[in-house]
Design an enzyme around this catalytic site. Structure first.
Site, PDB file in Angstrom:
ATOM      1  N   LYS A 110      20.870  60.378  -2.704  1.00  0.00           N
ATOM      2  CA  LYS A 110      21.784  61.057  -3.263  1.00  0.00           C
ATOM      3  C   LYS A 110      23.108  60.598  -3.760  1.00  0.00           C
ATOM      4  O   LYS A 110      23.873  61.279  -4.508  1.00  0.00           O
ATOM      5  CB  LYS A 110      22.207  62.239  -1.998  1.00  0.00           C
ATOM      6  CG  LYS A 110      20.826  63.088  -1.565  1.00  0.00           C
ATOM      7  CD  LYS A 110      21.433  63.851  -0.718  1.00  0.00           C
ATOM      8  CE  LYS A 110      20.235  64.835  -0.352  1.00  0.00           C
ATOM      9  NZ  LYS A 110      19.158  64.403   0.416  1.00  0.00           N
TER      10      LYS A 110
HETATM   11  C1  LIG Z   1      18.047  64.759   0.590  1.00  0.00           C
HETATM   12  C2  LIG Z   1      16.848  64.022   0.877  1.00  0.00           C
HETATM   13  C3  LIG Z   1      15.427  64.253   0.574  1.00  0.00           C
HETATM   14  C4  LIG Z   1      15.276  65.747  -0.006  1.00  0.00           C
HETATM   15  O1  LIG Z   1      15.600  65.630  -1.271  1.00  0.00           O
HETATM   16  P1  LIG Z   1      15.591  67.202  -2.023  1.00  0.00           P
HETATM   17  O2  LIG Z   1      16.253  66.838  -3.531  1.00  0.00           O
HETATM   18  O3  LIG Z   1      16.452  68.087  -1.483  1.00  0.00           O
HETATM   19  O4  LIG Z   1      14.257  67.728  -2.439  1.00  0.00           O
HETATM   20  C5  LIG Z   1      14.633  63.352   0.916  1.00  0.00           C
HETATM   21  N1  LIG Z   1      14.911  62.221   1.607  1.00  0.00           N
HETATM   22  C6  LIG Z   1      16.020  61.793   1.695  1.00  0.00           C
HETATM   23  C7  LIG Z   1      16.503  60.739   2.440  1.00  0.00           C
HETATM   24  C8  LIG Z   1      17.172  62.742   1.439  1.00  0.00           C
HETATM   25  O5  LIG Z   1      18.378  62.445   1.666  1.00  0.00           O
END
Ligand SMILES: *Cc1c(COP(=O)(O)O)cnc(C)c1O
Length: 452
Positions: A110
């Site tokens: 993210k």
């Molecule tokens: C947020 C997250 C996900 C899921 O991603 P989405 O965009 O919500 O599908 C998967 N793995 C990790 C480590 C995350 O932080």
């Protein structure tokens, strides 16, 4: 480039307005009025650095940000990543690669979107001479990444709701040990979906929203999806030419934000063969892609907590294309889904998507197998993606978090305890959090007193 809402009653807006607005006032999500075809650009993009590639991609979308400003924003956003490639593509065998997306400041994918979003917000505050209050809900990594995107930025405050006791201790420390005065970590008494429901209600209150110049930071923000397109493109360009046309991206999925970005890139003319939506035991999307029915279930906390959701907030953008980009049908489906918790598509077109589901009982065994087979340590989210790879494809598994964020699960599986220096320093800092009920009223009252 202009942006329309999936529900058809907002906009079209320019890039900066769509980003500042987050969720469209009609309740929908922004997307490009039409997807540009970038296939003609691909030869020119070979071998660019990550930041240069991001600039070249984003300039086609952020058309109201001056080019030199955009270049500075992009450069600043990726300067803090700890790997020279920013998003290294690691080959495990002749058919399998891992795209490591965890070299940013909070060690999860993210950071790619939220470092950029933080710098875009700062730019907007400066050019408009206004402050901005960012509000988001997190099941773990979003909150930490959003906070680190805005940490100490003048004219901004950030309020992050998270389910108390349901994020990992290290994730919580990343949110609560920053020492920054503009950061508010709000531990709510409830699940992630409860927090998200309260947030939706708050964003539905136009007066409140305008009064505090509120912006959403959850995964529905347009800039986040676009920023995430870039690493799919980066990985695709790093693959040997012979493998590119046969590549399937395997994506640990919760809110459908990450995989949506890859799918948008495919729609822009990049020849990607397919996507696998890899869920944990909270499997609404697995069930959708295997049965055509989208039906809410209960959230069961799992070893891959950042995927513990049952309503995939970005999914509305996919629905929009399922119904031939007809906002009236999107509104009808979302209303029916809200009322009954389910929607059965009559003619569901799964396109190039496939899906897999991984229970908590399976995760440790997969971590062991990947470690034995490749000498590679996968975090529990990434492990879900390794559940079953398609032998007829070249797989690029997106590694969404560093194993060091989940030391207990890794240690139980393979006997090694991964560590990371940035996490070690957090352990000596004080935790600052505020406990609140998961209600719109309580959250609104807190924001009223702490907004900038
Ligand atoms: C947020 C997250 C996900 C899921 O991603 P989405 O965009 O919500 O599908 C998967 N793995 C990790 C480590 C995350 O932080």
């Amino acid at each position: 480039m202009r942006y329309v809402s999936t529900r058809g009653q907002t906009g079209p807006l320019g890039f900066s307005d769509a980003v500042a607005t987050g969720l469209a006032p009609d309740g929908g999500l922004f997307l490009p009025e039409s997807m540009p075809d970038i296939s003609g650009l691909l030869p020119r993009l070979e071998r660019l650095s990550y930041a240069d590639l991001c600039f070249e991609f984003m300039r086609g979308f952020a058309t109201d940000v001056p080019a030199d400003t955009l270049r500075q924003i992009v450069n600043r956003s990726y300067a803090g990543f700890a790997h020279a490639d920013t998003a290294p593509l690691v080959r495990l065998d002749e058919r399998t690669h891992v795209l490591e997306l965890f070299h940013g400041p909070t060690l999860a994918f993210k950071d790619f979107a939220l470092q950029l979003l933080g710098n875009l917000y700062e730019h907007q505050c400066r050019t408009r001479g206004e402050s901005i209050n960012v509000l988001g809900a997190t099941s773990g990594d979003t909150g930490a990444a959003a906070i680190h995107g805005l940490l100490g930025k003048p004219g901004t405050a950030i309020f992050i709701l998270y389910p108390d006791g349901r994020v990992s201790p290290l994730q919580e420390r990343q949110m609560t040990c920053t020492g920054a005065a503009n950061v508010h970590a709000l531990a709510v008494d409830g699940t992630f979906d409860d927090a998200q429901a309260a947030l939706k209600e708050i964003f539905g209150d136009q007066d409140f929203r305008l009064r505090h110049r509120l912006s959403a930071v959850n995964s529905i923000n347009l800039a986040r999806v676009l920023a995430q397109c870039v690493y799919y493109l980066f990985a695709w360009l790093r693959l040997p030419a012979a493998e590119r046309g046969n590549v399937e991206f395997v994506v640990p999925t919760g809110n459908f934000g990450n995989v949506l970005a890859g799918w948008w890139l495919q729609q822009m003319g990049v020849p990607i063969r397919g996507f696998k939506v890899a869920t944990n035991q909270n499997d609404i999307l697995y069930r959708l892609f295997t049965t055509g029915e989208y039906r809410v279930g209960d959230v069961a906390p799992s070893l891959a907590p950042s995927m513990d959701i049952q309503v995939a907030s970005n999914f509305e953008r996919f629905i929009y294309s399922q119904v031939g980009r007809d906002p009236a049908q999107v509104r009808a489906i979302m209303a029916a889904f809200k009322a009954t918790g389910a929607w059965k598509f009559e003619h569901f077109d799964r396109g190039t998507f496939s899906a897999s589901r991984c229970t908590d009982a399976e995760i440790p065994g997969i971590i062991q197998r990947v470690h034995r087979q490749y000498g590679y340590v996968a975090d529990p989210h990434t492990a879900c993606a390794f559940k079953e790879l398609n032998p007829d494809r070249v797989s690029v598994v997106l590694s969404t978090a560093s194993p060091a964020k989940f030391p207990d699960t890794i240690k139980a599986a393979i006997g090694l305890e991964p560590t990371h220096p940035s996490l070690e320093t957090l352990k000596s800092r004080p935790v600052v959090k505020h406990r609140l009920p998961a209600t719109a009223a309580a959250i609104r009252a807190y924001v009223d007193t702490h907004a900038v």
